[in-house]
Design a protein around this motif. Structure first.
Motif, PDB file in Angstrom:
ATOM      1  N   TRP A 259       2.787   4.163  -7.026  1.00 50.64           N
ATOM      2  CA  TRP A 259       2.049   2.975  -6.595  1.00 50.64           C
ATOM      3  C   TRP A 259       2.708   1.672  -7.030  1.00 50.64           C
ATOM      4  CZ3 TRP A 259       0.445  -0.093 -10.575  1.00 50.64           C
ATOM      5  CH2 TRP A 259       0.286   0.498 -11.840  1.00 50.64           C
TER       6      TRP A 259
ATOM      7  N   THR B 128      -3.633  11.852   1.587  1.00 45.54           N
ATOM      8  CA  THR B 128      -3.280  10.465   1.277  1.00 45.54           C
ATOM      9  C   THR B 128      -2.249   9.921   2.260  1.00 45.54           C
ATOM     10  OG1 THR B 128      -3.733  10.827  -1.070  1.00 45.54           O
ATOM     11  CG2 THR B 128      -2.360   8.937  -0.506  1.00 45.54           C
ATOM     12  N   THR B 129      -1.283  10.765   2.660  1.00 40.86           N
ATOM     13  CA  THR B 129      -0.228  10.301   3.566  1.00 40.86           C
ATOM     14  C   THR B 129      -0.759  10.003   4.965  1.00 40.86           C
ATOM     15  OG1 THR B 129       0.307  12.620   4.027  1.00 40.86           O
ATOM     16  CG2 THR B 129       1.646  11.469   2.368  1.00 40.86           C
TER      17      THR B 129
ATOM     18  N   SER C  56      -4.996   7.695  -6.536  1.00 40.42           N
ATOM     19  CA  SER C  56      -3.862   7.977  -7.426  1.00 40.42           C
ATOM     20  C   SER C  56      -3.891   7.085  -8.657  1.00 40.42           C
ATOM     21  CB  SER C  56      -2.540   7.779  -6.680  1.00 40.42           C
ATOM     22  OG  SER C  56      -2.413   8.709  -5.628  1.00 40.42           O
TER      23      SER C  56
ATOM     24  N   LEU D 168       2.553   6.447   2.005  1.00 45.46           N
ATOM     25  CA  LEU D 168       3.854   7.100   1.823  1.00 45.46           C
ATOM     26  C   LEU D 168       4.532   6.656   0.531  1.00 45.46           C
ATOM     27  CD1 LEU D 168       5.149   6.872   5.503  1.00 45.46           C
ATOM     28  CD2 LEU D 168       4.467   8.960   4.287  1.00 45.46           C
ATOM     29  N   ILE D 169       4.475   5.345   0.249  1.00 44.38           N
ATOM     30  CA  ILE D 169       5.079   4.838  -0.985  1.00 44.38           C
ATOM     31  C   ILE D 169       4.406   5.460  -2.203  1.00 44.38           C
ATOM     32  CG2 ILE D 169       5.334   2.775  -2.436  1.00 44.38           C
ATOM     33  CD1 ILE D 169       5.711   1.165   0.169  1.00 44.38           C
ATOM     34  N   THR D 170       3.074   5.563  -2.162  1.00 41.16           N
ATOM     35  CA  THR D 170       2.341   6.138  -3.289  1.00 41.16           C
ATOM     36  C   THR D 170       2.751   7.582  -3.550  1.00 41.16           C
ATOM     37  OG1 THR D 170       0.431   4.699  -2.861  1.00 41.16           O
ATOM     38  CG2 THR D 170       0.049   6.685  -4.164  1.00 41.16           C
ATOM     39  N   VAL D 171       2.851   8.370  -2.484  1.00 40.77           N
ATOM     40  CA  VAL D 171       3.160   9.797  -2.635  1.00 40.77           C
ATOM     41  C   VAL D 171       4.609  10.027  -3.070  1.00 40.77           C
ATOM     42  CG1 VAL D 171       3.412  11.973  -1.360  1.00 40.77           C
ATOM     43  CG2 VAL D 171       1.377  10.561  -1.029  1.00 40.77           C
ATOM     44  N   TYR D 172       5.538   9.276  -2.488  1.00 43.88           N
ATOM     45  CA  TYR D 172       6.963   9.567  -2.709  1.00 43.88           C
ATOM     46  C   TYR D 172       7.629   8.705  -3.786  1.00 43.88           C
ATOM     47  CZ  TYR D 172       6.580  12.429   1.475  1.00 43.88           C
ATOM     48  OH  TYR D 172       6.205  13.381   2.381  1.00 43.88           O
ATOM     49  N   PHE D 173       7.085   7.527  -4.059  1.00 44.39           N
ATOM     50  CA  PHE D 173       7.751   6.630  -5.013  1.00 44.39           C
ATOM     51  C   PHE D 173       6.841   6.151  -6.141  1.00 44.39           C
ATOM     52  CE2 PHE D 173       9.815   6.045  -0.852  1.00 44.39           C
ATOM     53  CZ  PHE D 173      11.111   6.418  -1.175  1.00 44.39           C
TER      54      PHE D 173
END
Length: 399
Positions: free
Chosen positions: A162, A247-248, A34, A155-160
């Motif tokens: 990096w 990724t997740t 990402s 999870l942080i990368t996908v939803y919030f």
């Protein structure tokens, strides 16, 4: 109490110190693909953030041990946390790959205190025969954090995004600064006023490097850390970009490896005193090598089974979980008066070597898993052979 060896709170405290650097890599790895897209840069440029991190980690380790021997563990730990926090803020605010590289370098210069001074504090407060056991249990705490942080990072990368990964790391640093400030009592009995003199530092390094017990353990475990960072640098691009792992879910690969590492460290804590350490270490190194060649054989044969590959890496990680506390305890045993300096030199050597391997796997990447797994197989072979071939000399002095 945080300064009473053997207690659960002390082991938890030491494990938390150890965890600074793994948290900064394990949570970060799932974000690498990402990052390449977000910052409009290339795969080698993003992998450079790992190699630069290891370089900063290695260089700063040269100073933490001697500084802690001269001024004490507590002020040195607090200084390291402060530097780490500044670097993490720069990373979180980075708008270009160049700024992220700078931030990761500064972050690493701070993070290096954790394992260096965690090991030194254990050596300060524990008897030599207890240090391997306490190191193993502290490593269990460190490994326990790695069970969840890779998945958290994904999870942080996908939803919030990096950037929030670094916000979490800043929070961890602030909490630990308060813990050390309030709850930790200085563990050094007598400060070494000559420890930071350049001539004395070089002389101490020379003494350690001439001791074959130190050299044997340090060279062997450096090969194993090279294995780890080869996988860290190359795995996200291989498993996410080539093998199509979401990724997740990618973090689950590291969760499996961390679980194996943690269980192995717990085993060492329980049985380490019942068998000769050399025998345990050779058995673990052999298992690591065999698992690495098994993974390489799968990839060369074109049998790409994610579960089987992760299983082989978990076996390797289990072996490494056994080897790490034994190697560090063995390296620092000969010279307790130079525990900080010994810890520094071990960390410097392993980090420089790991940085080189992390950069090399990026250069060798060809869209298949062959280069990465071939390098891992070669490194595990080096870990076993160096431990066998570098034999301690009984006549050498220990202190």
């Amino acid at each position: 109490m945080l300064s009473k060896s053997g207690t659960f709170t002390f082991i938890l405290f030491a494990g938390g110190l150890f965890a600074f650097s793994p948290l900064s890599t394990d949570m970060y790895i799932p974000a690498l693909p990402s990052l390449a897209q977000s910052l409009n840069t290339t795969v080698p440029a993003v992998q450079l953030t790992l190699s630069v991190y290891l370089l900063g980690f290695a260089l700063s380790q040269l100073f933490y041990g001697p500084i802690a021997d001269r001024f004490g563990r507590k002020p040195t730990i607090l200084g390291g946390i402060a530097i780490y926090t500044v670097g993490s803020v720069v990373c979180m605010m980075a708008g270009s790959i160049e700024m992220l590289v700078v931030g990761r370098f500064v972050q690493a210069m701070g993070a290096a205190f954790g394992q260096i001074l965690g090991r030194a504090v254990i050596r300060d407060l524990a008897k030599p025969e207890e240090s391997a056991r306490i190191l193993a249990y502290a490593t269990v705490i460190m490994g326990g954090t790695s069970l969840i942080t890779p998945s958290m990072g994904g999870l942080i990368t996908v939803y919030f995004g990096w950037q929030i990964i670094f916000a979490v790391l800043i929070g961890y640093a602030v909490i630990y600064f308060l813990i050390v400030s309030i709850g930790f009592r200085e563990s050094v009995v007598a400060l070494n006023r000559d420890a930071i003199r350049p001539t004395q530092m070089l002389a101490n390094f020379g003494v350690l490097l001439r001791h074959r017990l130190f050299l044997r353990n340090t060279v062997s475990i450096s090969f194993m850390f090279g294995t780890l960072f080869t996988f860290l640098s190359g795995s996200s691009f291989l498993f996410i970009g080539v093998y199509g792992v979401p990724t997740t879910r990618f973090g689950l690969i590291f969760t499996a490896m961390a679980a194996a590492f943690t269980i192995a460290s717990a085993v060492v804590g329980r049985v380490g005193g019942r068998m000769p350490h050399d025998v345990i270490y050779r058995m673990a190194a052999t298992g690591a090598m065999l698992s690495a060649f098994a993974a390489l054989a799968m990839v060369v044969a074109g049998w790409i089974n994610i579960v089987a590959l992760v299983g082989a890496m978990a076996v390797l990680s289990f072996a490494m979980g056994i080897m790490v506390p034994l190697a560090f305890a063995g390296s620092m045993a000969p010279y307790p008066a130079m525990a900080g300096t010994a810890s520094t030199l071990i960390g410097f050597i392993q980090s420089v070597f790991s940085a080189a391997m992390g950069a090399l796997v990026g250069l060798l990447f060809d869209g298949t898993g062959v280069p990465m797994f071939a390098l891992i197989a070669a490194l595990t072979t080096g870990a076993l052979l160096s431990f066998i071939l570098i034999r301690p000399t009984p006549a050498l002095r220990t202190a």
